[in-house]
Design a protein around this motif. Structure first.
Motif, PDB file in Angstrom:
ATOM      1  N   ASN A 336     -52.489 -45.419  15.268  1.00  0.00           N
ATOM      2  CA  ASN A 336     -51.041 -45.647  15.243  1.00  0.00           C
ATOM      3  C   ASN A 336     -50.672 -46.923  15.986  1.00  0.00           C
ATOM      4  OD1 ASN A 336     -50.469 -43.323  13.802  1.00  0.00           O
ATOM      5  ND2 ASN A 336     -50.029 -42.091  15.606  1.00  0.00           N
ATOM      6  N   THR A 337     -51.284 -47.119  17.145  1.00  0.00           N
ATOM      7  CA  THR A 337     -50.964 -48.290  17.950  1.00  0.00           C
ATOM      8  C   THR A 337     -51.369 -49.571  17.244  1.00  0.00           C
ATOM      9  OG1 THR A 337     -51.242 -47.006  19.982  1.00  0.00           O
ATOM     10  CG2 THR A 337     -51.295 -49.390  20.193  1.00  0.00           C
ATOM     11  N   VAL A 338     -52.522 -49.549  16.597  1.00  0.00           N
ATOM     12  CA  VAL A 338     -52.961 -50.742  15.858  1.00  0.00           C
ATOM     13  C   VAL A 338     -51.974 -51.061  14.740  1.00  0.00           C
ATOM     14  CG1 VAL A 338     -54.763 -51.692  14.373  1.00  0.00           C
ATOM     15  CG2 VAL A 338     -55.383 -50.451  16.457  1.00  0.00           C
ATOM     16  N   TYR A 339     -51.510 -50.027  14.031  1.00  0.00           N
ATOM     17  CA  TYR A 339     -50.489 -50.249  12.993  1.00  0.00           C
ATOM     18  C   TYR A 339     -49.234 -50.856  13.619  1.00  0.00           C
ATOM     19  CZ  TYR A 339     -46.415 -49.048  10.129  1.00  0.00           C
ATOM     20  OH  TYR A 339     -45.225 -49.095   9.448  1.00  0.00           O
ATOM     21  N   ALA A 340     -48.763 -50.260  14.706  1.00  0.00           N
ATOM     22  CA  ALA A 340     -47.525 -50.729  15.328  1.00  0.00           C
ATOM     23  C   ALA A 340     -47.679 -52.142  15.863  1.00  0.00           C
ATOM     24  CB  ALA A 340     -47.115 -49.775  16.449  1.00  0.00           C
ATOM     25  N   PHE A 341     -48.804 -52.410  16.483  1.00  0.00           N
ATOM     26  CA  PHE A 341     -48.986 -53.700  17.143  1.00  0.00           C
ATOM     27  C   PHE A 341     -49.347 -54.800  16.150  1.00  0.00           C
ATOM     28  CE2 PHE A 341     -51.540 -56.765  19.676  1.00  0.00           C
ATOM     29  CZ  PHE A 341     -50.535 -57.164  20.548  1.00  0.00           C
ATOM     30  N   LEU A 342     -50.353 -54.544  15.313  1.00  0.00           N
ATOM     31  CA  LEU A 342     -50.815 -55.598  14.402  1.00  0.00           C
ATOM     32  C   LEU A 342     -49.913 -55.730  13.179  1.00  0.00           C
ATOM     33  CD1 LEU A 342     -54.721 -55.269  14.378  1.00  0.00           C
ATOM     34  CD2 LEU A 342     -53.290 -56.829  15.690  1.00  0.00           C
ATOM     35  N   GLU A 343     -49.655 -54.618  12.505  1.00  0.00           N
ATOM     36  CA  GLU A 343     -48.902 -54.691  11.255  1.00  0.00           C
ATOM     37  C   GLU A 343     -47.425 -54.980  11.470  1.00  0.00           C
ATOM     38  OE1 GLU A 343     -50.083 -54.651   8.134  1.00  0.00           O
ATOM     39  OE2 GLU A 343     -52.049 -54.675   9.084  1.00  0.00           O
ATOM     40  N   LEU A 344     -46.871 -54.466  12.580  1.00  0.00           N
ATOM     41  CA  LEU A 344     -45.437 -54.620  12.796  1.00  0.00           C
ATOM     42  C   LEU A 344     -45.123 -55.752  13.762  1.00  0.00           C
ATOM     43  CD1 LEU A 344     -44.428 -50.855  13.035  1.00  0.00           C
ATOM     44  CD2 LEU A 344     -44.374 -52.342  11.028  1.00  0.00           C
ATOM     45  N   VAL A 345     -45.518 -55.596  15.024  1.00  0.00           N
ATOM     46  CA  VAL A 345     -45.118 -56.556  16.061  1.00  0.00           C
ATOM     47  C   VAL A 345     -45.749 -57.925  15.830  1.00  0.00           C
ATOM     48  CG1 VAL A 345     -45.160 -57.018  18.547  1.00  0.00           C
ATOM     49  CG2 VAL A 345     -44.725 -54.704  17.722  1.00  0.00           C
ATOM     50  N   GLN A 346     -46.988 -57.942  15.325  1.00  0.00           N
ATOM     51  CA  GLN A 346     -47.650 -59.221  15.106  1.00  0.00           C
ATOM     52  C   GLN A 346     -47.346 -59.823  13.732  1.00  0.00           C
ATOM     53  OE1 GLN A 346     -49.858 -60.981  17.370  1.00  0.00           O
ATOM     54  NE2 GLN A 346     -48.714 -59.648  18.736  1.00  0.00           N
ATOM     55  N   LYS A 347     -47.432 -59.014  12.672  1.00  0.00           N
ATOM     56  CA  LYS A 347     -47.326 -59.562  11.314  1.00  0.00           C
ATOM     57  C   LYS A 347     -45.908 -59.474  10.762  1.00  0.00           C
ATOM     58  CE  LYS A 347     -52.168 -58.637  10.135  1.00  0.00           C
ATOM     59  NZ  LYS A 347     -53.097 -57.907   9.226  1.00  0.00           N
ATOM     60  N   ARG A 348     -45.346 -58.276  10.709  1.00  0.00           N
ATOM     61  CA  ARG A 348     -44.016 -58.114  10.108  1.00  0.00           C
ATOM     62  C   ARG A 348     -42.968 -58.920  10.873  1.00  0.00           C
ATOM     63  NH1 ARG A 348     -42.497 -56.224   5.053  1.00  0.00           N
ATOM     64  NH2 ARG A 348     -40.324 -55.542   5.087  1.00  0.00           N
ATOM     65  N   ALA A 349     -43.083 -58.916  12.187  1.00  0.00           N
ATOM     66  CA  ALA A 349     -42.104 -59.640  12.996  1.00  0.00           C
ATOM     67  C   ALA A 349     -42.152 -61.141  12.739  1.00  0.00           C
ATOM     68  CB  ALA A 349     -42.352 -59.362  14.481  1.00  0.00           C
ATOM     69  N   LYS A 350     -43.339 -61.649  12.421  1.00  0.00           N
ATOM     70  CA  LYS A 350     -43.479 -63.093  12.205  1.00  0.00           C
ATOM     71  C   LYS A 350     -43.203 -63.500  10.759  1.00  0.00           C
ATOM     72  CE  LYS A 350     -46.759 -63.510  16.022  1.00  0.00           C
ATOM     73  NZ  LYS A 350     -48.152 -63.744  16.437  1.00  0.00           N
ATOM     74  N   ARG A 351     -43.198 -62.526   9.857  1.00  0.00           N
ATOM     75  CA  ARG A 351     -42.892 -62.813   8.449  1.00  0.00           C
ATOM     76  C   ARG A 351     -41.837 -61.821   7.963  1.00  0.00           C
ATOM     77  NH1 ARG A 351     -48.439 -63.686   8.749  1.00  0.00           N
ATOM     78  NH2 ARG A 351     -48.952 -61.559   8.122  1.00  0.00           N
ATOM     79  N   PRO A 352     -40.615 -61.935   8.471  1.00  0.00           N
ATOM     80  CA  PRO A 352     -39.578 -60.959   8.129  1.00  0.00           C
ATOM     81  C   PRO A 352     -39.178 -61.038   6.668  1.00  0.00           C
ATOM     82  CG  PRO A 352     -38.632 -62.790   9.359  1.00  0.00           C
ATOM     83  CD  PRO A 352     -40.115 -62.973   9.396  1.00  0.00           C
ATOM     84  N   ALA A 353     -38.728 -59.907   6.158  1.00  0.00           N
ATOM     85  CA  ALA A 353     -38.279 -59.842   4.771  1.00  0.00           C
ATOM     86  C   ALA A 353     -36.862 -60.392   4.651  1.00  0.00           C
ATOM     87  CB  ALA A 353     -38.310 -58.396   4.286  1.00  0.00           C
ATOM     88  N   GLY A 354     -36.588 -61.010   3.498  1.00  0.00           N
ATOM     89  CA  GLY A 354     -35.223 -61.397   3.177  1.00  0.00           C
ATOM     90  C   GLY A 354     -34.782 -62.769   3.631  1.00  0.00           C
ATOM     91  N   VAL A 355     -35.714 -63.621   4.056  1.00  0.00           N
ATOM     92  CA  VAL A 355     -35.329 -64.964   4.498  1.00  0.00           C
ATOM     93  C   VAL A 355     -35.015 -65.813   3.267  1.00  0.00           C
ATOM     94  CG1 VAL A 355     -35.997 -67.010   5.803  1.00  0.00           C
ATOM     95  CG2 VAL A 355     -36.853 -64.752   6.492  1.00  0.00           C
ATOM     96  N   PRO A 356     -33.788 -66.347   3.149  1.00  0.00           N
ATOM     97  CA  PRO A 356     -33.457 -67.162   1.972  1.00  0.00           C
ATOM     98  C   PRO A 356     -34.232 -68.474   1.968  1.00  0.00           C
ATOM     99  CG  PRO A 356     -31.467 -66.421   3.130  1.00  0.00           C
ATOM    100  CD  PRO A 356     -32.630 -66.158   4.037  1.00  0.00           C
ATOM    101  N   GLU A 357     -34.407 -69.034   0.786  1.00  0.00           N
ATOM    102  CA  GLU A 357     -35.063 -70.340   0.678  1.00  0.00           C
ATOM    103  C   GLU A 357     -34.129 -71.474   1.064  1.00  0.00           C
ATOM    104  OE1 GLU A 357     -36.778 -70.798  -3.164  1.00  0.00           O
ATOM    105  OE2 GLU A 357     -38.126 -69.066  -2.957  1.00  0.00           O
ATOM    106  N   THR A 358     -32.836 -71.185   1.154  1.00  0.00           N
ATOM    107  CA  THR A 358     -31.848 -72.193   1.535  1.00  0.00           C
ATOM    108  C   THR A 358     -32.122 -72.714   2.946  1.00  0.00           C
ATOM    109  OG1 THR A 358     -30.212 -71.063   0.198  1.00  0.00           O
ATOM    110  CG2 THR A 358     -29.371 -72.604   1.849  1.00  0.00           C
TER     111      THR A 358
END
Length: 725
Positions: A336-358
């Motif tokens: 669980n911690t690896v998912y939270a830390f690597l997948e979320l805090v490290q990866k998802r946080a650095k590549r957030p969804a919904g950023v416009p190309e503008t």
């Protein structure tokens, strides 16, 4: 004092003669094969002529040949390191080299174990082998027959710092940004010698701070100077010529320079008495109880090994550390911690969804409507990180002055701590100004309001601003619960209005919820993402739905607990029912911290938006009207109780629940609410909800995020008929 005796006193550990078995890594072939796709951190050896004719030093440079990827340690990297050290033994014994040192690539010694690789280990036997490999490689460094050194040139986390602890001498750069043993935070223990070596190096009390207090405070790290002050390193050297100065330091040690050795032994003064150990264990025990209790196995196991380590020798502690890692690496909590830390805090946080190309709008001046505590915190953060003029307004001079005084006091604190020079402090203070006249916003590019949480007040603010600022100026609201769409409904340019919701305290909490209305254009959203990054915050995009993510979930949780209390569940049972989850505070404690009036107001907004799912408590309303600020009070010994006058205001029913029933009901309520949020499209993925709850509500990392937790305990399927993942 000769170099060998100084070396023995440096860590206080029981250094041993190296045996042939210690240099043989062939037994780890199966482990290495299981990680054949590991990004290898090479251990390249080069000979360096030390200054002042001190002799030749073998320098091991750790590098993964990936400039943008931190160096990490998987099984193949550890084997390569151990074999590199072992290969230098004959040269040391023959006198060909007079020392051995380890340094990393620019910016890193090593960033720790490869958590993604470790998380693929499925058996305790393989986990134990991985733990034993680390000990075998690191003990070689500690037992090396000529002085061994670690040159901590940059980040050294977990197993990366444990390499340095195993060396006989250590230097650290003033530019090293992060040193820590974060394992208890990540679901493990510092099991490659860290639990054993660190207290013997810096004393048990300082070690408890690093292993427990820092790790469980969301992995607080040490900078180079802080690590030196604790005694982790023997010398603090400038970043610009760190490697050359480290080699000069090694030459002085090897040449038995009396002045160097005397200063080092003084630097290593540490209290390892029985009393110091008792204080350290007591402190660590309190930290674990407060932060995670018994809900997370890793801090409990780390405490167990740390406590018993006082009376163990190195070999006994090696067995204990390997036993612990063999157990912890295969737990659900670690996964669980690896998912939270690597997948979320490290990866998802650095590549957030919904950023416009503008392209984002360039922000050269920021306006903040309001000068209260929240507004003043915002002013400080914007000025500090953007380094642009920031102007606050409020209804009278006294409030404006109070806001400016707050900013000035925060700047002064940074200067006192040495984080700002006098000139930098003066410059930062000069960026923040105040006024009672909103015309000062005429040339602002971005304006955020932080006024009273009432829709009419906020609509009036935006209407006034629209008469002052150009059509392209972005208007943001820090609302926690109100409709951004409604705030913009009467404006000529609703497309420039966004939600930009910070959490309190602003300087500390990393999350910003960016709310987009149906009318919002791309440029304001792109600008919001850009600003969040420049403010060193993590943005998550939401639709304009009441209370966005964190407050909606927390208020559903608190409403369920409050409803149970109102129906007759006793206060202690209601407040403690969620303890098995491992939340950072109980619901009634959170209620007191947020403020009963604020919590009630937000709940009323959610009730208006979503109906009876959000229980509005008559009891809380009576407390508000009577000026009562908390349900629990504490007696002189710190024990919680409810005052008689508070009890007199409360009316409860006759339908109590057990703690187990209430926990089950809250879990089902959360599964329902999150299922509805995803159906409504509040965010694009369950990962966004998990990230918001971790960063905005300190949801326990070992639960992996709120949606994996609800999946694992069956609530998702009970309520929604399917899992979130």
């Amino acid at each position: 004092m000769n170099a060998q005796s100084a070396r023995s006193s440096s860590a206080g550990t029981d250094r041993q003669a190296i045996t042939p078995a210690q240099t043989d890594f062939s037994g780890y072939a199966a482990l290495a094969e299981a990680f054949s796709d590991e990004v290898l951190t090479h251990s390249r050896v080069e000979d360096v002529a030390l200054p002042d004719d001190a002799g030749t030093l073998a320098l091991i440079r750790l590098d993964n040949d990936a400039p943008k990827r931190p160096t990490t340690l998987g099984p193949n990297s550890l084997i390569a390191f151990g074999e590199a050290v072992a290969a230098q033994l004959p040269r040391a014994e023959s006198g060909e080299i007079v020392g051995l040192a380890v340094i990393g690539k620019p910016g890193y010694l090593v960033a720790g174990a490869d958590l993604g690789a470790v998380n693929t280990i499925e058996s305790s036997e393989l986990a134990r082998t991985m733990a034993e490999l680390g000990h075998q490689a690191y003990n070689l460094l500690e037992d090396f027959p000529v002085p061994s050194f670690a040159f901590i040139n940059g980040t050294a986390l977990g197993g990366g710092l444990e390499i340095a602890l195993a060396a006989q001498w250590r230097t650290v750069s003033t530019g090293a940004k992060a040193l820590s043993l974060p394992e208890a935070f990540l679901g493990l223990i510092p099991g490659w010698g860290g639990v054993y070596r660190l207290p013997r190096l810096i004393g048990p009390e300082a070690a408890a701070q690093v292993i427990f207090s820092n790790a469980l405070a969301n992995n607080r790290t040490l900078k180079g100077p802080q690590a030196y002050e604790l005694g982790i390193a023997d010398a603090l050297l400038g970043a610009d010529d760190f490697e050359q100065e480290s080699l000069a330091f090694a030459a002085r040690v090897i040449s038995e320079d009396p002045e160097t050795l005397t200063s080092l032994t003084r630097h290593r003064d540490r209290d390892t008495s029985e009393e110091a150990w008792e204080r350290a264990v007591g402190s660590a025990r309190r930290t674990v109880a407060t932060k995670t209790g018994e809900s997370a196995p890793a801090p409990v196991k780390a405490l167990e090994v740390f406590t018993a380590g006082k009376d163990r020798d190195r070999e006994q502690d090696r067995v204990a550390e390997c036993d612990a890692l063999a157990e912890l690496m295969v737990t659900a909590e670690f996964a669980n911690t690896v998912y939270a830390f690597l997948e979320l805090v490290q990866k998802r946080a650095k590549r957030p969804a919904g950023v416009p190309e503008t392209a984002p709008r360039q922000v050269g001046k920021v306006g903040i409507v309001g000068a209260g505590l929240m507004a003043s915190q915002l002013a400080m953060v914007f000025a500090q990180h953007l380094q642009v003029p920031v102007v606050m307004t409020d209804v009278d001079d006294a409030r404006v002055a109070k806001g400016l005084d707050f900013v000035s006091s925060q700047v002064q604190k940074l200067q006192t701590k040495g984080r700002l020079s006098a000139d930098q402090a003066a410059g930062l203070k000069g960026l923040v100004t105040g006024s009672t006249d909103k015309s000062v916003y005429a040339d602002a590019d971005f304006i955020i309001e932080a006024v009273f949480e009432e829709i009419g007040v906020k609509k009036q603010v935006f209407a006034e601003l629209e008469e002052i600022v150009p059509a392209e100026t972005i208007l943001a609201t820090n609302t926690s619960s109100l409709s951004v769409t409604e705030m913009a409904a009467d404006l000529r340019h609703p497309e420039r209005v966004i939600g930009f919701h910070f959490f309190n305290p602003v300087a500390v909490m990393p999350l910003i919820e960016i709310a987009r209305t149906p009318q919002t254009a791309d440029e304001p959203i792109a600008t919001a993402f850009d600003l969040a990054a420049r403010l060193r915050k993590t943005p998550v995009l939401t639709t304009d739905s009441a209370a966005f993510v964190v407050n909606r979930i927390l208020l559903r949780l608190m409403a369920e607990v409050q409803k149970a209390f109102d129906e007759g569940t006793d206060a202690a049972t209601a407040d403690q029912a969620l303890r098995p989850i491992g939340l950072p505070m109980t619901p009634f404690t959170l209620l007191a911290m947020v403020g009963i009036p604020v919590a009630q107001h937000v709940t009323e907004s959610l009730h208006a938006a979503f109906g009876e799912r959000f229980h509005v408590s008559d009891n809380l309303q009576r407390l508000i009207e009577a000026g009562v600020t908390e349900i629990w009070s504490t007696d002189e010994e710190g024990r919680p109780y409810i005052k008689e006058e508070t009890l007199a205001l409360i009316e409860v029913g006759d339908s109590p629940r057990t703690g187990e029933q209430l926990l089950h009901d809250v879990e089902d309520a959360l599964a329902q609410e999150i299922g509805l949020m995803l159906t409504e499209g509040v965010v694009s993925s369950p990962k966004d909800i998990d990230l918001c709850m971790i960063l905005g509500a300190a949801w326990p990392m070992h639960r992996g995020g709120i949606t994996p937790y609800l999946d694992q305990i069956g609530a998702s399927e009970r309520i929604n008929g399917r899992t979130f993942h």
